[in-house]
Design a protein around this motif. Structure first.
Motif, PDB file in Angstrom:
ATOM      1  N   LYS A   1      12.637 -10.092 -55.584  1.00  0.00           N
ATOM      2  CA  LYS A   1      13.792  -9.199 -55.492  1.00  0.00           C
ATOM      3  C   LYS A   1      13.394  -7.733 -55.282  1.00  0.00           C
ATOM      4  O   LYS A   1      14.253  -6.894 -55.024  1.00  0.00           O
ATOM      5  N   MET A   2      12.117  -7.426 -55.388  1.00  0.00           N
ATOM      6  CA  MET A   2      11.650  -6.054 -55.206  1.00  0.00           C
ATOM      7  C   MET A   2      11.701  -5.682 -53.732  1.00  0.00           C
ATOM      8  O   MET A   2      11.368  -6.474 -52.876  1.00  0.00           O
ATOM      9  N   ASN A   3      12.082  -4.466 -53.459  1.00  0.00           N
ATOM     10  CA  ASN A   3      12.196  -4.004 -52.074  1.00  0.00           C
ATOM     11  C   ASN A   3      10.993  -3.130 -51.715  1.00  0.00           C
ATOM     12  O   ASN A   3      11.135  -1.953 -51.414  1.00  0.00           O
ATOM     13  N   ILE A   4       9.826  -3.736 -51.777  1.00  0.00           N
ATOM     14  CA  ILE A   4       8.587  -3.052 -51.405  1.00  0.00           C
ATOM     15  C   ILE A   4       7.992  -3.828 -50.242  1.00  0.00           C
ATOM     16  O   ILE A   4       7.836  -5.041 -50.325  1.00  0.00           O
ATOM     17  N   ASP A   5       7.691  -3.132 -49.147  1.00  0.00           N
ATOM     18  CA  ASP A   5       7.124  -3.798 -47.976  1.00  0.00           C
ATOM     19  C   ASP A   5       5.883  -4.595 -48.353  1.00  0.00           C
ATOM     20  O   ASP A   5       5.104  -4.187 -49.200  1.00  0.00           O
ATOM     21  N   ASP A   6       5.719  -5.742 -47.671  1.00  0.00           N
ATOM     22  CA  ASP A   6       4.504  -6.520 -47.878  1.00  0.00           C
ATOM     23  C   ASP A   6       3.317  -5.711 -47.377  1.00  0.00           C
ATOM     24  O   ASP A   6       3.243  -5.357 -46.218  1.00  0.00           O
ATOM     25  N   SER A   7       2.448  -5.391 -48.264  1.00  0.00           N
ATOM     26  CA  SER A   7       1.290  -4.581 -47.910  1.00  0.00           C
ATOM     27  C   SER A   7       0.282  -4.670 -49.040  1.00  0.00           C
ATOM     28  O   SER A   7       0.546  -5.257 -50.081  1.00  0.00           O
ATOM     29  N   LYS A   8      -0.841  -4.060 -48.816  1.00  0.00           N
ATOM     30  CA  LYS A   8      -1.858  -4.022 -49.868  1.00  0.00           C
ATOM     31  C   LYS A   8      -1.338  -3.267 -51.083  1.00  0.00           C
ATOM     32  O   LYS A   8      -1.665  -3.603 -52.216  1.00  0.00           O
ATOM     33  N   LYS A   9      -0.478  -2.257 -50.860  1.00  0.00           N
ATOM     34  CA  LYS A   9       0.105  -1.500 -51.969  1.00  0.00           C
ATOM     35  C   LYS A   9       0.959  -2.426 -52.849  1.00  0.00           C
ATOM     36  O   LYS A   9       0.877  -2.376 -54.074  1.00  0.00           O
ATOM     37  N   ARG A  10       1.785  -3.247 -52.215  1.00  0.00           N
ATOM     38  CA  ARG A  10       2.629  -4.188 -52.961  1.00  0.00           C
ATOM     39  C   ARG A  10       1.767  -5.119 -53.794  1.00  0.00           C
ATOM     40  O   ARG A  10       2.039  -5.354 -54.964  1.00  0.00           O
ATOM     41  N   HIS A  11       0.710  -5.646 -53.192  1.00  0.00           N
ATOM     42  CA  HIS A  11      -0.149  -6.581 -53.911  1.00  0.00           C
ATOM     43  C   HIS A  11      -0.886  -5.888 -55.051  1.00  0.00           C
ATOM     44  O   HIS A  11      -1.108  -6.490 -56.099  1.00  0.00           O
ATOM     45  N   LEU A  12      -1.252  -4.641 -54.867  1.00  0.00           N
ATOM     46  CA  LEU A  12      -1.922  -3.899 -55.936  1.00  0.00           C
ATOM     47  C   LEU A  12      -0.969  -3.661 -57.110  1.00  0.00           C
ATOM     48  O   LEU A  12      -1.332  -3.897 -58.265  1.00  0.00           O
TER      49      LEU A  12
ATOM     50  N   HIS B   1      -6.429 -13.798 -55.018  1.00  0.00           N
ATOM     51  CA  HIS B   1      -5.462 -14.894 -54.951  1.00  0.00           C
ATOM     52  C   HIS B   1      -4.216 -14.456 -54.182  1.00  0.00           C
ATOM     53  O   HIS B   1      -3.721 -15.180 -53.312  1.00  0.00           O
ATOM     54  N   GLU B   2      -3.702 -13.283 -54.469  1.00  0.00           N
ATOM     55  CA  GLU B   2      -2.506 -12.749 -53.802  1.00  0.00           C
ATOM     56  C   GLU B   2      -2.755 -12.560 -52.305  1.00  0.00           C
ATOM     57  O   GLU B   2      -1.915 -12.895 -51.486  1.00  0.00           O
TER      58      GLU B   2
ATOM     59  N   LYS C   1       1.464  -6.999 -40.432  1.00  0.00           N
ATOM     60  CA  LYS C   1       0.365  -6.087 -40.167  1.00  0.00           C
ATOM     61  C   LYS C   1      -0.920  -6.810 -40.512  1.00  0.00           C
ATOM     62  O   LYS C   1      -0.973  -7.625 -41.423  1.00  0.00           O
ATOM     63  N   LYS C   2      -1.956  -6.483 -39.792  1.00  0.00           N
ATOM     64  CA  LYS C   2      -3.248  -7.102 -40.067  1.00  0.00           C
ATOM     65  C   LYS C   2      -3.690  -6.701 -41.459  1.00  0.00           C
ATOM     66  O   LYS C   2      -3.616  -5.550 -41.835  1.00  0.00           O
ATOM     67  N   ILE C   3      -4.170  -7.691 -42.217  1.00  0.00           N
ATOM     68  CA  ILE C   3      -4.602  -7.406 -43.588  1.00  0.00           C
ATOM     69  C   ILE C   3      -6.096  -7.385 -43.707  1.00  0.00           C
ATOM     70  O   ILE C   3      -6.818  -7.825 -42.887  1.00  0.00           O
TER      71      ILE C   3
END
Length: 142
Positions: free
Chosen positions: A62-73, A119-120, A140-142
């Motif tokens: 439900k969080m509105n944070i773009d999928d990115s390394k920041k979100r995973h962190l 894992h994420e 985006k390329k990860i």
């Protein structure tokens, strides 16, 4: 974002719990010097951690944070707070020592954050449990 199924979150819950439990057993054994205490602590966490992890996954959906390394962190940090508190309390209860609970929880902060982040990132690359709309989205390329 497309629909993400419950089966994806269940699969992530199970795979993370396997990794997390093995880490807890090993750390608890090394810190207490007793393999049976390590097993007791690690296995006692299985149910509590699976429930907490599943709820964490659903909340993050439900969080509105773009999928990115920041979100995973950020997700890694919030999960680690929850997971460490659970480990400290269970370790304290099982060993009878708050100091031992804090030691185990303190060491696992480092190991679990590294393992959880990996894992994420791995699950970010897997399409299991994603509908077609989500799969076709260009990431985006990860």
């Amino acid at each position: 974002m497309g629909k993400i199924s419950h089966k994806r979150h269940i699969a992530k819950t199970v795979t993370w719990r396997l990794v997390g439990t093995l880490d807890t057993i090993l750390l608890s054994w090394l810190i207490t010097g007793n393999p049976f205490t390590g097993l007791k602590i690690g296995l006692s966490e299985v149910l509590t951690k699976m429930v907490l992890y599943y709820l964490h996954e659903r909340a993050w959906l439900k969080m509105n944070i773009d999928d990115s390394k920041k979100r995973h962190l950020i997700k890694t940090i919030t999960w680690r707070i929850i997971g460490t508190l659970d480990t400290i309390l269970l370790s304290w209860f099982i060993t009878g020592s708050p100091t031992t609970g804090l030691k185990i929880g303190g060491v696992e902060v480092v190991t679990k954050m590294i393992l959880y982040y990996v894992h994420e990132r791995a699950w970010y690359k897997i399409n299991f449990g994603l509908d077609n709309r989500h799969k076709k989205k260009k990431w985006k390329k990860i």
